[in-house]
Motif scaffolding. Structure first.
Motif, PDB file in Angstrom:
ATOM      1  N   UNK A 245       0.843  -1.191   0.000  1.00  0.00           N
ATOM      2  CA  UNK A 245       0.000   0.000   0.000  1.00  0.00           C
ATOM      3  C   UNK A 245       0.889   1.256   0.000  1.00  0.00           C
ATOM      4  N   UNK A 246       0.574   2.265  -0.822  1.00  0.00           N
ATOM      5  CA  UNK A 246       1.303   3.532  -0.762  1.00  0.00           C
ATOM      6  C   UNK A 246       0.686   4.444   0.298  1.00  0.00           C
ATOM      7  N   UNK A 247       1.517   5.263   0.935  1.00  0.00           N
ATOM      8  CA  UNK A 247       1.026   6.216   1.934  1.00  0.00           C
ATOM      9  C   UNK A 247       1.633   7.584   1.692  1.00  0.00           C
ATOM     10  N   UNK A 248       1.086   8.570   2.386  1.00  0.00           N
ATOM     11  CA  UNK A 248       1.535   9.958   2.226  1.00  0.00           C
ATOM     12  C   UNK A 248       2.934  10.141   2.805  1.00  0.00           C
ATOM     13  N   UNK A 249       3.684  11.046   2.189  1.00  0.00           N
ATOM     14  CA  UNK A 249       5.032  11.370   2.648  1.00  0.00           C
ATOM     15  C   UNK A 249       4.964  12.414   3.746  1.00  0.00           C
ATOM     16  N   UNK A 250       5.786  12.242   4.779  1.00  0.00           N
ATOM     17  CA  UNK A 250       5.916  13.233   5.846  1.00  0.00           C
ATOM     18  C   UNK A 250       7.400  13.504   6.070  1.00  0.00           C
ATOM     19  N   UNK A 272      10.740   5.356   1.293  1.00  0.00           N
ATOM     20  CA  UNK A 272      10.327   6.739   1.025  1.00  0.00           C
ATOM     21  C   UNK A 272      10.753   7.218  -0.359  1.00  0.00           C
ATOM     22  N   UNK A 273       9.821   7.776  -1.108  1.00  0.00           N
ATOM     23  CA  UNK A 273      10.090   8.422  -2.387  1.00  0.00           C
ATOM     24  C   UNK A 273       9.878   9.924  -2.240  1.00  0.00           C
ATOM     25  N   UNK A 274      10.059  10.688  -3.300  1.00  0.00           N
ATOM     26  CA  UNK A 274       9.867  12.137  -3.216  1.00  0.00           C
ATOM     27  C   UNK A 274       8.402  12.520  -3.045  1.00  0.00           C
ATOM     28  N   UNK A 275       7.495  11.673  -3.511  1.00  0.00           N
ATOM     29  CA  UNK A 275       6.082  12.049  -3.556  1.00  0.00           C
ATOM     30  C   UNK A 275       5.175  11.166  -2.695  1.00  0.00           C
ATOM     31  N   UNK A 276       5.692  10.054  -2.191  1.00  0.00           N
ATOM     32  CA  UNK A 276       4.895   9.161  -1.356  1.00  0.00           C
ATOM     33  C   UNK A 276       5.827   8.141  -0.716  1.00  0.00           C
ATOM     34  N   UNK A 290      -4.648 -13.860   4.986  1.00  0.00           N
ATOM     35  CA  UNK A 290      -4.552 -12.608   4.244  1.00  0.00           C
ATOM     36  C   UNK A 290      -5.256 -11.450   4.943  1.00  0.00           C
ATOM     37  N   UNK A 291      -6.392 -11.718   5.561  1.00  0.00           N
ATOM     38  CA  UNK A 291      -7.111 -10.652   6.269  1.00  0.00           C
ATOM     39  C   UNK A 291      -6.319 -10.154   7.466  1.00  0.00           C
ATOM     40  N   UNK A 292      -5.711 -11.072   8.197  1.00  0.00           N
ATOM     41  CA  UNK A 292      -4.865 -10.681   9.332  1.00  0.00           C
ATOM     42  C   UNK A 292      -3.691  -9.829   8.845  1.00  0.00           C
ATOM     43  N   UNK A 293      -3.096 -10.244   7.723  1.00  0.00           N
ATOM     44  CA  UNK A 293      -1.940  -9.520   7.192  1.00  0.00           C
ATOM     45  C   UNK A 293      -2.319  -8.104   6.782  1.00  0.00           C
ATOM     46  N   UNK A 294      -3.453  -7.959   6.117  1.00  0.00           N
ATOM     47  CA  UNK A 294      -3.881  -6.631   5.702  1.00  0.00           C
ATOM     48  C   UNK A 294      -4.167  -5.741   6.900  1.00  0.00           C
ATOM     49  N   UNK A 295      -4.826  -6.286   7.905  1.00  0.00           N
ATOM     50  CA  UNK A 295      -5.115  -5.511   9.112  1.00  0.00           C
ATOM     51  C   UNK A 295      -3.835  -5.096   9.818  1.00  0.00           C
ATOM     52  N   UNK A 296      -2.874  -6.019   9.874  1.00  0.00           N
ATOM     53  CA  UNK A 296      -1.602  -5.703  10.528  1.00  0.00           C
ATOM     54  C   UNK A 296      -0.872  -4.602   9.781  1.00  0.00           C
ATOM     55  N   UNK A 297      -0.829  -4.704   8.459  1.00  0.00           N
ATOM     56  CA  UNK A 297      -0.150  -3.680   7.664  1.00  0.00           C
ATOM     57  C   UNK A 297      -0.772  -2.310   7.895  1.00  0.00           C
ATOM     58  N   UNK A 298      -2.085  -2.228   7.826  1.00  0.00           N
ATOM     59  CA  UNK A 298      -2.760  -0.934   7.970  1.00  0.00           C
ATOM     60  C   UNK A 298      -2.618  -0.373   9.381  1.00  0.00           C
ATOM     61  N   UNK A 299      -2.458  -1.243  10.349  1.00  0.00           N
ATOM     62  CA  UNK A 299      -2.294  -0.772  11.730  1.00  0.00           C
ATOM     63  C   UNK A 299      -0.881  -0.257  11.998  1.00  0.00           C
ATOM     64  N   UNK A 300       0.077  -0.615  11.137  1.00  0.00           N
ATOM     65  CA  UNK A 300       1.478  -0.282  11.393  1.00  0.00           C
ATOM     66  C   UNK A 300       2.006   0.852  10.507  1.00  0.00           C
ATOM     67  N   UNK A 301       1.271   1.257   9.484  1.00  0.00           N
ATOM     68  CA  UNK A 301       1.749   2.364   8.649  1.00  0.00           C
ATOM     69  C   UNK A 301       1.701   3.668   9.443  1.00  0.00           C
TER      70      UNK A 301
END
Length: 497
Positions: A245-250, A272-276, A290-301
């Motif tokens: 999943x891509x996320x916003x850059x900070x 990290x890239x220049x734009x995301x 797969x559902x556990x993995x997706x939930x874990x990823x989204x909880x850790x970004x």
């Protein structure tokens, strides 16, 4: 003479291949044609590279500043491994040499002897790249400043989709023919078994003398038409899924390194890239669904997601042969190692560079194929061992996935290398190994493995001289990294000029 080359597949593998062929074969009068499917999309969440990638772009004559702008790249000094030894552990595998050249022996032997008397010393203080990464600093190496500075290695984080487009422009402007179509059939010569032509979905037939398979995991030519079997390494590399999943850059995540965080049944990356920011969770479906993995990823970004997560499936391993008859596989069609040490693009680069050196005429095909297969197998197996190293040395005590990694039987090559290091402090390194002694020591020490004995020759240096030497190197590295600009500031100034 074989002078018509057909590349099946686009993406990073196809267009890197086309670009190098444009630089070499097209200038020698060869015809090069690339067939790219209009229906296959790329993942596009960011790709990390290793320092050899910088040299590949230099070989093509690409202007670095232009490349950085077009592919939204950032600099990469190494990989930050978090929780791999155990929860709370943290080390950086940096891309510089360890210390300096040393007065006679490789520097790592001096550090290992120093560590026995100073157990609290941090090996990262002797890696210039690691020291810079910790401080979020970067600038290009300059041998005029210091011999230590000349040993700083760096790579890039890139948008792989934009990079493929960049090389598409490069290759097509240098006489590579580009066809957008799906391959529907592969015709073999009935007597030799060689590939003669590819039939496309519009009924066009593309004949060729030599074919390069860049069709990804499908491996339509090498694995499909030529039926070269796949050798699985899943008994050692258990992960077979990734959620991305891509996320916003900070400001906080704009750092000059990749982050790799061990999780309950795999690990999570951040690029990290220049734009995301590119994010992904690599995991084993035998230990996490797969559902556990997706939930874990989204909880850790650590920033806002810019799209819904996507899932990828894979099996670690390689083809039994990479060059069969008149076909060479490049990229995922030849094999796959998970992205833990960012070697995917390197293996594309290595394969096409090797092919350029060994490109055949009809009479020399078989002997060159044998050499190509031997060299490529050896390289992939060495990289495989280095990736396995991270898993087998963990000290995580409560998770089945990590416990199984601790207890698995290792490849003989890795088992020998570990025994040699543990008993003698010697890290065997061939001249063509991707990862140096410093890379191996970074992971070994980072995950708590120190040798039982030191090399005898290292004891010829008196303790007082060793103390002075080690403190001097540490001071020079601290001073160099402290004087550098911040990574973000350096890129912004570079792109404005």
């Amino acid at each position: 003479m074989w002078n018509k080359v057909v590349i099946a597949g686009g993406g990073t593998a196809g267009w890197m291949t086309a670009a190098l062929m444009a630089k070499t074969l097209c200038r020698a009068g060869f015809e090069v044609c690339l067939i790219e499917s209009p229906t296959i999309t790329t993942v596009g969440v960011g790709e990390a590279t290793i320092p050899s990638f910088v040299h590949f772009n230099r070989l093509l004559g690409i202007d670095e500043k232009d490349l950085l702008k077009k592919v939204k790249a950032t600099f990469k000094l190494g990989i930050n491994f978090i929780n791999w030894d155990k929860p709370g552990s943290d080390y950086i595998h940096g891309f510089s040499a360890l210390g300096d050249q040393g007065p006679g022996l490789p520097f790592y032997h001096y550090w290992l002897r120093w560590q026995k008397r100073h157990p609290d010393t941090n090996i990262e203080d002797y890696f210039l790249a690691s020291s810079c990464a910790r401080k979020n600093k970067f600038m290009h190496p300059d041998p005029a400043v210091s011999s230590l500075f000349s040993g700083l290695g760096y790579a890039y984080h890139i948008d792989a989709s934009l990079y493929a487009e960049y090389l598409k422009d490069y290759a097509t402007s240098r006489n590579v023919k580009h066809i957008k179509a799906d391959i529907t059939d592969i015709r073999l010569n009935p007597s030799t078994g060689y590939i003669e032509s590819l039939r496309l979905d519009d009924a066009t037939v593309i004949a060729g003398d030599f074919f390069i398979d860049c069709t990804g995991f499908k491996s339509l030519l090498l694995g499909g038409a030529l039926k070269v079997p796949f050798i699985s390494w899943q008994k050692w590399l258990k992960c077979d899924r990734a959620q991305v999943v891509p996320t916003a850059l900070t400001n906080e995540n704009f750092v000059p390194y990749t982050k790799a965080v061990a999780q309950i049944a795999g690990w999570q990356w951040r690029i990290p890239l220049q734009h995301r920011v590119g994010n992904g969770l690599v995991y084993s479906s035998a230990y996490m669904d797969d559902n556990q993995a997706q939930s874990l990823l989204l909880s850790q970004i650590d920033s806002e997601p810019l799209a819904q997560p996507r899932m990828l499936s894979f099996t670690a391993g390689m083809r039994a042969r990479f060059w069969e008859k008149n076909c060479v596989a490049v990229g995922l069609s030849s094999g796959f190692l998970e992205p833990l040490e960012s070697t995917s693009i390197h293996m594309i680069q290595s394969a096409i560079s090797r092919l350029s050196m060994l490109f055949p005429n009809a009479e020399t095909n078989s002997v060159l194929a044998k050499q190509f297969n031997q060299e490529t197998s050896a390289e992939m197996e060495k990289i495989r061992d280095f990736v396995i190293l991270h898993y087998c040395l963990n000290n995580r005590s409560k998770e089945p996935f990590w416990q199984d990694c601790q207890n698995m039987a290792l490849p003989d090559s890795l088992k020998h290398k570990l025994e040699l290091y543990r008993n003698t402090a010697y890290i065997h390194h061939d001249h063509n190994d991707v990862f140096t002694e410093g890379s191996w020591l970074s992971v070994l020490v980072g995950q708590g493995v120190l040798p039982r004995h030191s090399m005898q020759m290292i004891n010829t240096m008196p303790d007082e001289q060793l103390d002075h030497y080690m403190k001097s190197v540490r001071h020079q590295i601290a001073a160099l990294s402290g004087q550098m600009p911040l990574h973000r500031d350096y890129i912004q100034r570079m792109l404005m000029v």
